[in-house]
Design an enzyme around this catalytic site. Structure first.
Site, PDB file in Angstrom:
ATOM      1  N   HIS A 153       7.921   6.664   5.327  1.00  0.00           N
ATOM      2  CA  HIS A 153       7.161   7.441   6.309  1.00  0.00           C
ATOM      3  C   HIS A 153       6.540   6.509   7.347  1.00  0.00           C
ATOM      4  O   HIS A 153       5.966   5.487   7.011  1.00  0.00           O
ATOM      5  CB  HIS A 153       6.083   8.305   5.644  1.00  0.00           C
ATOM      6  CG  HIS A 153       5.230   7.580   4.631  1.00  0.00           C
ATOM      7  ND1 HIS A 153       5.671   7.289   3.368  1.00  0.00           N
ATOM      8  CD2 HIS A 153       3.974   7.090   4.718  1.00  0.00           C
ATOM      9  CE1 HIS A 153       4.716   6.646   2.702  1.00  0.00           C
ATOM     10  NE2 HIS A 153       3.673   6.509   3.506  1.00  0.00           N
ATOM     11  N   GLY A 188       0.784  -1.235   0.000  1.00  0.00           N
ATOM     12  CA  GLY A 188       0.000   0.000   0.000  1.00  0.00           C
ATOM     13  C   GLY A 188       0.811   1.277   0.000  1.00  0.00           C
ATOM     14  O   GLY A 188       0.256   2.359   0.196  1.00  0.00           O
TER      15      GLY A 188
HETATM   16  P1  AMP Z   1       1.242   5.522   1.679  1.00  0.00           P
HETATM   17  O1  AMP Z   1       0.092   4.796   1.050  1.00  0.00           O
HETATM   18  O2  AMP Z   1       1.811   4.777   2.853  1.00  0.00           O
HETATM   19  O3  AMP Z   1       2.297   5.919   0.686  1.00  0.00           O
HETATM   20  O4  AMP Z   1       0.614   6.805   2.309  1.00  0.00           O
HETATM   21  C1  AMP Z   1       0.917   8.102   1.954  1.00  0.00           C
HETATM   22  C2  AMP Z   1       0.240   8.997   2.955  1.00  0.00           C
HETATM   23  O5  AMP Z   1       0.688  10.311   2.727  1.00  0.00           O
HETATM   24  C3  AMP Z   1      -1.291   9.017   2.832  1.00  0.00           C
HETATM   25  O6  AMP Z   1      -1.861   8.761   4.112  1.00  0.00           O
HETATM   26  C4  AMP Z   1      -1.603  10.429   2.351  1.00  0.00           C
HETATM   27  O7  AMP Z   1      -2.805  10.936   2.866  1.00  0.00           O
HETATM   28  C5  AMP Z   1      -0.389  11.201   2.845  1.00  0.00           C
HETATM   29  N1  AMP Z   1      -0.069  12.388   2.052  1.00  0.00           N
HETATM   30  C6  AMP Z   1       0.020  12.488   0.720  1.00  0.00           C
HETATM   31  N2  AMP Z   1       0.370  13.736   0.348  1.00  0.00           N
HETATM   32  C7  AMP Z   1       0.515  14.447   1.493  1.00  0.00           C
HETATM   33  C8  AMP Z   1       0.856  15.797   1.797  1.00  0.00           C
HETATM   34  N3  AMP Z   1       1.129  16.695   0.828  1.00  0.00           N
HETATM   35  N4  AMP Z   1       0.909  16.181   3.085  1.00  0.00           N
HETATM   36  C9  AMP Z   1       0.638  15.298   4.068  1.00  0.00           C
HETATM   37  N5  AMP Z   1       0.310  14.003   3.854  1.00  0.00           N
HETATM   38  C10 AMP Z   1       0.235  13.581   2.580  1.00  0.00           C
END
Ligand code: AMP
Ligand code: ZN
Length: 145
Positions: free
Chosen positions: A99, A92
């Site tokens: 992160h 996912g």
């Molecule tokens: P993943 O699927 O683990 O790559 O999750 C990426 C996460 O980053 C998701 O929960 C998104 O909502 C979050 N996300 C994406 N763009 C941003 C942004 N500009 N600022 C903060 N969170 C973000």
């Protein structure tokens, strides 16, 4: 890694709701929160996953995760936390910059434990899997000599 959105956040090139920052890491609120206070902690240096992260930054990343957890505990006052990393597209991961998710959890919030994200039990007994993993550890040790 010019186009990476988390690199841009780390370099203050785009806005984010930052809640903590030090030399090598930054934490900010997820833009699409799964719960009040849903936060991300990232290393400032672009790496896709934990394996590629320098050991010193690994420990720093988890120290900062602890710090942010404490911050959220005192401000948002959740009942519990789920802390996790989606590592790889099949797990996912959409943003290929490592992160750590810190998700505050509340009584009856409808969520489950991290183990509930997959149901793919192995066909082999765990003793065989354990042996396989320990053997790969021996091979890795021989190769790194
Ligand atoms: P993943 O699927 O683990 O790559 O999750 C990426 C996460 O980053 C998701 O929960 C998104 O909502 C979050 N996300 C994406 N763009 C941003 C942004 N500009 N600022 C903060 N969170 C973000
Ligand atoms: Zn990046």
């Amino acid at each position: 890694m010019e186009e990476c959105i988390f690199c841009k956040i780390a370099q203050d090139k785009i806005d984010s709701e930052k809640i903590y920052e030090n030399e090598n890491t930054v934490s900010f609120l997820d833009i699409n929160p799964r719960a009040p206070g849903h936060s991300l902690v990232i290393p400032k240096k672009h790496v896709k996953n934990l394996i590629n992260l320098d050991d010193e930054i690994v420990s720093e990343l988890f120290k900062v995760t602890k710090k942010v957890e404490k911050l959220l505990k005192s401000s948002i006052e959740p009942d519990a936390f789920t802390i996790g990393i989606n590592e790889g597209e099949e797990a996912g991961q959409e943003i290929s910059h490592l992160h750590v998710n810190i998700i505050p959890r509340f009584k009856r919030d409808g969520g489950g434990p991290v183990q509930s994200v997959v149901k793919n039990p192995p066909k082999k007994e765990i003793s065989k899997i354990g042996k396989m993993i320990r053997e790969s550890l021996k091979i890795n040790k021989t190769h790194s000599k």
